[in-house]
Scaffold this motif. Structure first.
Motif, PDB file in Angstrom:
ATOM      1  N   GLY A   1       0.819  -1.201   0.000  1.00  0.00           N
ATOM      2  CA  GLY A   1       0.000   0.000   0.000  1.00  0.00           C
ATOM      3  C   GLY A   1       0.854   1.252   0.000  1.00  0.00           C
ATOM      4  O   GLY A   1       2.051   1.213   0.300  1.00  0.00           O
ATOM      5  N   VAL A   2       0.225   2.386  -0.319  1.00  0.00           N
ATOM      6  CA  VAL A   2       0.924   3.677  -0.347  1.00  0.00           C
ATOM      7  C   VAL A   2       0.032   4.742   0.278  1.00  0.00           C
ATOM      8  O   VAL A   2      -1.154   4.834  -0.045  1.00  0.00           O
ATOM      9  N   ASP A   3       0.583   5.516   1.181  1.00  0.00           N
ATOM     10  CA  ASP A   3      -0.010   6.751   1.680  1.00  0.00           C
ATOM     11  C   ASP A   3       0.907   7.898   1.257  1.00  0.00           C
ATOM     12  O   ASP A   3       2.065   7.670   0.882  1.00  0.00           O
ATOM     13  N   MET A   4       0.418   9.137   1.361  1.00  0.00           N
ATOM     14  CA  MET A   4       1.305  10.265   1.076  1.00  0.00           C
ATOM     15  C   MET A   4       0.978  11.460   1.961  1.00  0.00           C
ATOM     16  O   MET A   4      -0.184  11.708   2.291  1.00  0.00           O
ATOM     17  N   THR A   5       2.033  12.149   2.353  1.00  0.00           N
ATOM     18  CA  THR A   5       1.868  13.409   3.055  1.00  0.00           C
ATOM     19  C   THR A   5       1.294  14.435   2.084  1.00  0.00           C
ATOM     20  O   THR A   5       1.765  14.525   0.952  1.00  0.00           O
ATOM     21  N   GLN A   6       0.305  15.192   2.521  1.00  0.00           N
ATOM     22  CA  GLN A   6      -0.315  16.189   1.641  1.00  0.00           C
ATOM     23  C   GLN A   6       0.474  17.492   1.730  1.00  0.00           C
ATOM     24  O   GLN A   6      -0.014  18.522   2.168  1.00  0.00           O
ATOM     25  N   GLY A   7       1.696  17.381   1.287  1.00  0.00           N
ATOM     26  CA  GLY A   7       2.608  18.501   1.346  1.00  0.00           C
ATOM     27  C   GLY A   7       4.019  17.962   1.401  1.00  0.00           C
ATOM     28  O   GLY A   7       4.277  16.796   1.119  1.00  0.00           O
ATOM     29  N   THR A   8       4.972  18.800   1.759  1.00  0.00           N
ATOM     30  CA  THR A   8       6.343  18.334   1.971  1.00  0.00           C
ATOM     31  C   THR A   8       6.739  18.759   3.375  1.00  0.00           C
ATOM     32  O   THR A   8       6.187  19.713   3.927  1.00  0.00           O
ATOM     33  N   GLY A   9       7.702  18.049   3.960  1.00  0.00           N
ATOM     34  CA  GLY A   9       8.075  18.366   5.328  1.00  0.00           C
ATOM     35  C   GLY A   9       6.861  18.394   6.219  1.00  0.00           C
ATOM     36  O   GLY A   9       5.963  17.575   6.108  1.00  0.00           O
TER      37      GLY A   9
ATOM     38  N   LYS B   1       0.868  37.693  10.681  1.00  0.00           N
ATOM     39  CA  LYS B   1       1.231  36.368  10.203  1.00  0.00           C
ATOM     40  C   LYS B   1       2.429  35.855  10.999  1.00  0.00           C
ATOM     41  O   LYS B   1       3.366  36.601  11.294  1.00  0.00           O
ATOM     42  N   THR B   2       2.381  34.581  11.356  1.00  0.00           N
ATOM     43  CA  THR B   2       3.481  34.020  12.149  1.00  0.00           C
ATOM     44  C   THR B   2       4.780  34.015  11.360  1.00  0.00           C
ATOM     45  O   THR B   2       5.858  34.034  11.951  1.00  0.00           O
ATOM     46  N   GLY B   3       4.674  33.947  10.047  1.00  0.00           N
ATOM     47  CA  GLY B   3       5.869  33.887   9.214  1.00  0.00           C
ATOM     48  C   GLY B   3       6.487  32.503   9.152  1.00  0.00           C
ATOM     49  O   GLY B   3       7.511  32.297   8.488  1.00  0.00           O
ATOM     50  N   GLN B   4       5.870  31.525   9.835  1.00  0.00           N
ATOM     51  CA  GLN B   4       6.439  30.181   9.841  1.00  0.00           C
ATOM     52  C   GLN B   4       6.386  29.573   8.438  1.00  0.00           C
ATOM     53  O   GLN B   4       5.366  29.623   7.763  1.00  0.00           O
ATOM     54  N   MET B   5       7.518  29.011   8.045  1.00  0.00           N
ATOM     55  CA  MET B   5       7.618  28.317   6.773  1.00  0.00           C
ATOM     56  C   MET B   5       7.550  26.808   7.032  1.00  0.00           C
ATOM     57  O   MET B   5       7.780  26.337   8.154  1.00  0.00           O
ATOM     58  N   VAL B   6       7.255  26.063   6.001  1.00  0.00           N
ATOM     59  CA  VAL B   6       7.243  24.607   6.114  1.00  0.00           C
ATOM     60  C   VAL B   6       8.622  24.127   6.558  1.00  0.00           C
ATOM     61  O   VAL B   6       9.644  24.524   5.994  1.00  0.00           O
ATOM     62  N   LYS B   7       8.651  23.288   7.582  1.00  0.00           N
ATOM     63  CA  LYS B   7       9.923  22.741   8.069  1.00  0.00           C
ATOM     64  C   LYS B   7      10.357  21.574   7.192  1.00  0.00           C
ATOM     65  O   LYS B   7       9.549  20.736   6.813  1.00  0.00           O
ATOM     66  N   ARG B   8      11.636  21.516   6.892  1.00  0.00           N
ATOM     67  CA  ARG B   8      12.245  20.416   6.135  1.00  0.00           C
ATOM     68  C   ARG B   8      11.592  20.260   4.753  1.00  0.00           C
ATOM     69  O   ARG B   8      11.390  19.147   4.274  1.00  0.00           O
ATOM     70  N   ALA B   9      11.223  21.367   4.152  1.00  0.00           N
ATOM     71  CA  ALA B   9      10.493  21.314   2.879  1.00  0.00           C
ATOM     72  C   ALA B   9      11.355  20.721   1.769  1.00  0.00           C
ATOM     73  O   ALA B   9      12.581  20.869   1.742  1.00  0.00           O
ATOM     74  N   ALA B  10      10.678  20.046   0.848  1.00  0.00           N
ATOM     75  CA  ALA B  10      11.315  19.506  -0.348  1.00  0.00           C
ATOM     76  C   ALA B  10      11.263  20.530  -1.472  1.00  0.00           C
ATOM     77  O   ALA B  10      10.491  21.497  -1.403  1.00  0.00           O
ATOM     78  N   PRO B  11      12.040  20.342  -2.518  1.00  0.00           N
ATOM     79  CA  PRO B  11      11.929  21.223  -3.679  1.00  0.00           C
ATOM     80  C   PRO B  11      10.483  21.272  -4.182  1.00  0.00           C
ATOM     81  O   PRO B  11       9.812  20.251  -4.291  1.00  0.00           O
ATOM     82  N   GLY B  12      10.019  22.486  -4.448  1.00  0.00           N
ATOM     83  CA  GLY B  12       8.634  22.666  -4.872  1.00  0.00           C
ATOM     84  C   GLY B  12       7.663  22.742  -3.726  1.00  0.00           C
ATOM     85  O   GLY B  12       6.456  22.906  -3.946  1.00  0.00           O
ATOM     86  N   GLY B  13       8.159  22.657  -2.500  1.00  0.00           N
ATOM     87  CA  GLY B  13       7.267  22.671  -1.344  1.00  0.00           C
ATOM     88  C   GLY B  13       7.543  23.783  -0.359  1.00  0.00           C
ATOM     89  O   GLY B  13       6.926  23.844   0.706  1.00  0.00           O
TER      90      GLY B  13
END
Length: 926
Positions: A113-121, A211-223
């Motif tokens: 089976g496969v699941d996926m994170t709906q985003g990166t990091g 705005k908190t200004g928080q960015m996605v942590k450990r983001a992948a390219p395109g994320g």
């Protein structure tokens, strides 16, 4: 008069009906192990570093994972390795979607089976999140206005950093010395000047939407991008629609979207919070801001904060969790969510998704003799398995079968975690109701990347290049056999314990109340809810937690509280509670009227929150409580019963709700009900061998014992009466076993389980061994002969000290085998996993304490040969790399850290013992 044939024709449907009824009531018994399904096998989080994936490596790796016994993968794109930027693929690009499509197709061809994170990091966010839809906070700036003098300072947002966005002025409130308020927003012009001069001294609060200004942590390219505003429905809808558009109506065939624990830091506001608060709580929060900001332990402070936190919960639950799940279902997908870490009611948040997911973080202490636990290699946390029960309770009460867990996060320092350490940790999760393990985890690492491959900084690092990997299937098979049982039937818990979340929300400290794994000492441990739950579980009761909403949605059937069509319980327990909504008390008494049994430790003291008609609402609550006409602490209430007793155990005994006395032996347990019986999972995490008769509450004419390590089964002699069953159990410290009880005596056509409690003879085979290194890093040491078996790290061979991989110990011995006897191979110490062949026949895998294996089938009379292949940890070879300055960690963003989040360096590590140590014996049993 009816003819005989006519009579039989009329009788046949009646007989057929009752025949079907009989079949439904008496399901056929089975001695088979439940099917090892895709979900019974453990899954893993699968980090795609830089999304630098390709079809060749995806195919090869999935085949490797399948061969090792993994049931599925959860794709989690993250930052990449330096030097491979030319391989990076932008998240959700056409190339990335092609890789997703290939992955799912390949996985399905392997039965995975496969699941996926709906985003990166993590958390949710990315380039599609506009500033408007980004995580938001409330900033309050204070001003003092002197009587009769204009405010000299303009009301404008004071930036804390140069690149901070301009915040939007939401409102300006003035408060007199008694905290009476006035909304003076309309008196502030575009430049921030206040044209308002009412008599008196005023404290002014300007409320800004920032705005908190928080960015996605450990983001992948395109994320890369802002973190999402989870409290805003438009923001969440926009986020979901981005994925819907990217998928362009194509069903990629993965099972579910995954959302990690809530780590949205500083987000405590959304654009319409004040309007939603007014609608939900009935008053204007802006008028009470001094109480929201205060940390004084006063009644009004606590009530306003409770209302604020409940509103935040409602926004998170409805605008994100339920909304997200509804959208996923429209895409033919499930949702898998970690609710912990959020400011909401964990039970309701977990219940709103298809697969609630908890996590094990850090290393628990188990008093199992010989279990390695070096304080230098573990995080300074003390995991509490009761935390895991929030997820399992939500699943049980709402009829969801799967309870997943992010497992082994920072179990120990990199490259030093063994299967023997993992086993009790995963068993503790099983005992808490988890039945769908996700490893944390496995990193995609292409074939051309040299040892040790690409690695994630917070991972257990179970990759194909791990020296333990060739032995990984033995551990996975253990989990798969266990989960096949733990996913069968339904949970069998007799108690429901009310979680008074309003007591948590009334905490005077802080603004938000983040209900996190790491703060259990603050929001969980001091509570009577926790103390009662822990005490009852230790006494042998099985329980789930229940929320206000779950109580409202429950009914009564045959005297049992029905929380869903597949789940019921015998008693509802209300621990000592300060705050309880009036509606919840009404719902509880409605259940009692319908036949439920309810135990209160004490009268709930008050309704939660602030109300303009506080006294009348509290009076209504008190009057309802007074209507329960207790006599000696109990009353028949409608068709049910209500008990008031601080001693919960005494109250349960008065209701003849029996505990499982087997816990008195030192065993831990969990039960599952199936059509043909009851499963017990028994675990000995005590320091001692348990060898005694134990009592089971299930009535059983026949009991089958099932060993998840080997898959072997057998029957146990039983004695039983109308209430319980007695069996004799022998479990060494560290062992676990399943029992299956059948109500009637049945012939299972399986052998009796051997009695391993007392050996009649022992044969020592510790002498005259040859050691050959077969595969590993950095190179293969020379073969050795050993007069007495010992670890290869005790031979003063520098190359052996640096070696991580597999090596084989071989020997021959004379043995007198007696037919009808059972033979157990025991090894004092294994560093870290051993595969055994006797006379060329594979006998099994030893990797957990106690290190033993039944070899009755493989032994023969006369000369025997034995091969023991040992796999050790990666630690020694990683130390070699660092001592010799060989670069292996070179990643964007966080690079690589040790367990204390400091730069990783293994050069000063001591040699980790590797191989076999102590006596190797064959014990004979009658």
């Amino acid at each position: 008069m009816l003819s005989k044939s006519r009579f039989l024709l009329l009788l046949f449907p009646i007989l057929l009906f009752f025949g079907f009824q009989l079949i439904e009531q008496k399901s056929p018994v089975s001695s088979d192990w439940p099917e090892i399904t895709q979900t019974a096998k453990p899954w893993t989080r699968w980090w795609w570093m830089g999304n630098a994936v390709d079809e060749k490596n995806l195919s090869k790796l999935l085949e490797t994972y399948n061969e090792a016994g993994l049931g599925g993968v959860e794709i989690a794109p993250i930052y990449g390795a330096k030097g491979y930027e030319d391989r990076y693929i932008d998240f959700l690009s056409e190339d990335w979607l092609s890789m997703l499509d290939f992955t799912v197709t390949k996985a399905h061809s392997l039965g995975m089976g496969v699941d996926m994170t709906q985003g990166t990091g993590w958390p949710y966010g990315g380039p599609q999140v506009s500033v408007e839809n980004a995580a938001t906070r409330m900033v309050i700036q204070d001003y003092e206005k002197v009587d009769g003098q204009p405010l000299s300072t303009p009301i404008t947002f004071q930036k804390k950093r140069e690149n901070q966005y301009d915040a939007e002025l939401v409102a300006v409130m003035a408060y007199d010395k008694n905290l009476n308020s006035k909304d003076i927003t309309s008196y502030v012009n575009a430049s921030g000047q206040l044209d308002w001069n009412e008599a008196g001294a005023w404290h002014i609060k300007a409320i800004f939407l920032d705005k908190t200004g928080q960015m996605v942590k450990r983001a992948a390219p395109g994320g890369v991008g802002f973190t999402l505003d989870h409290f805003s429905k438009p923001a969440v809808d926009s986020y979901n629609s981005y994925f819907e558009k990217a998928f362009a109506g194509k069903n990629y065939g993965f099972r579910s979207f995954y959302n990690d624990s809530f780590e949205v830091y500083g987000a405590d506001y959304t654009g319409n919070l004040f309007e939603e608060f007014q609608k939900l709580r009935g008053y204007d929060l802006k008028e009470f801001l001094p109480y929201l900001e205060s940390e004084k332990n006063t009644e009004l402070v606590r009530r306003v904060k409770s209302d604020y936190r409940e509103t935040i919960n409602d926004l998170l639950l409805n605008n994100f969790t339920k909304n997200w799940t509804d959208w996923a279902h429209e895409q033919s997908k499930l949702t898998k969510n970690q609710a912990h870490g959020s400011p909401g009611n964990l039970l309701d948040l977990y219940a709103a998704v298809d697969i609630p997911e908890c996590e094990t973080f850090g290393s628990s202490y188990f008093p199992i003799p010989g279990l390695r636990r070096d304080s230098a290699d573990i995080r300074n946390v003390d995991p509490d398995p009761i935390m895991l029960k929030f997820a399992s309770s939500a699943a049980h009460l709402t009829g969801k079968n799967l309870v997943s867990s992010e497992t082994f996060t920072w179990l120990g320092e990199h490259f030093k975690s063994s299967f023997s350490q993992m086993k009790p940790e995963v068993e503790q999760a099983f005992l808490a109701g988890v039945n769908h393990i996700f490893y944390h985890g496995v990193t995609y690492s292409p074939e051309d990347v040299s040892y040790p491959g690409w690695l994630f900084y917070a991972s257990l690092n179970l990759t194909q290049q791990n020296s333990l990997w060739p032995h990984f299937k033995g551990f996975n098979d253990y989990i798969a056999r266990s989960q096949a049982i733990l996913q069968a039937g339904q949970a069998d818990n007799e108690l429901l314990v009310y979680w008074p979340v309003y007591d948590v929300w009334a905490e005077p400290k802080g603004k938000m109340e983040m209900i996190t794994v790491h703060a259990v000492d603050e929001w969980l441990h001091p509570t009577e809810f926790y103390k009662q739950s822990k005490s009852l579980m230790e006494a042998g009761y099985s329980l789930d937690f229940i929320s206000d909403e779950m109580i409202a949605n429950s009914s009564v059937k045959d005297g049992h509280i029905q929380t869903s069509p597949t789940n019921s319980a015998k008693v509802l327990l209300i621990p000592e509670t300060e705050f309880m909504p009036l509606e919840t008390l009404k719902d509880i008494l409605k259940l009692a009227e319908s036949g439920a049994k309810v135990i209160f430790q004490s009268k709930p003291k008050s309704i939660p929150g602030y109300h303009s008609d506080q006294k009348s609402k509290q009076a209504e609550f008190d009057a309802l409580w007074a209507s329960i006409a207790f006599q000696d602490g109990k009353v028949n209430f409608g068709k049910g019963q209500v008990i008031l007793n601080r001693d919960s155990r005494a109250a349960l005994e008065s209701l003849k709700i029996n505990r499982e006395k087997l816990v008195d032996s030192g065993l831990d347990f969990i039960r599952r009900k199936v059509a043909d019986g009851t499963y017990y999972f028994l675990v000995n995490h005590s320091a001692n061998t348990i060898s005694q008769s134990i009592s089971l509450n299930a009535k059983a004419g026949t009991v089958m014992i099932m060993d998840p390590l080997t898959g072997k089964t057998g029957t146990l002699p039983t004695t039983y009466n109308s209430e319980n069953t007695t069996v004799s159990i022998y479990l060494k410290s560290g062992e676990s076993i399943f029992l299956k009880t059948f109500e009637d005596k049945v012939n299972l056509a399986i052998p009796a389980w051997p009695d391993y409690s007392q050996s009649s003879k022992s044969t020592d085979i510790s002498n005259n061994w040859k050691l050959t290194f077969t595969q590993g890093q950095p190179k293969l040491p020379a073969a050795q002969t050993m007069e007495t078996i010992e670890p290869w790290t005790s031979t003063s061979d520098a190359e052996a000290d640096d070696f991580s991989g597999q090596a084989s110990y071989t020997s021959e011995f004379e043995f007198k085998k007696v037919e009808g006897k059972q033979y157990l191979l025991t090894i004092d110490k294994v560093y870290e996993s051993a595969k055994i062949w006797i006379n060329g026949e594979y006998a099994g895998n030893i990797w957990s304490i106690p290190y033993q294996l039944d070899v009755s089938e493989q032994l023969k009379n006369g000369k025997n040969s034995i091969k023991i292949e040992v796999a050790n940890l990666m630690a020694n070879s990683i130390r070699y790399l660092d001592r010799n300055g060989i670069e292996w960690r070179n990643y964007h963003e966080i690079n690589f850290v040790n367990i204390d989040y400091k730069p990783f360096d293994a050069s000063n590590w001591k040699t980790m013992p590797s191989g076999l140590e102590g006596k190797i014996q064959i014990l004979e049993f009658d």
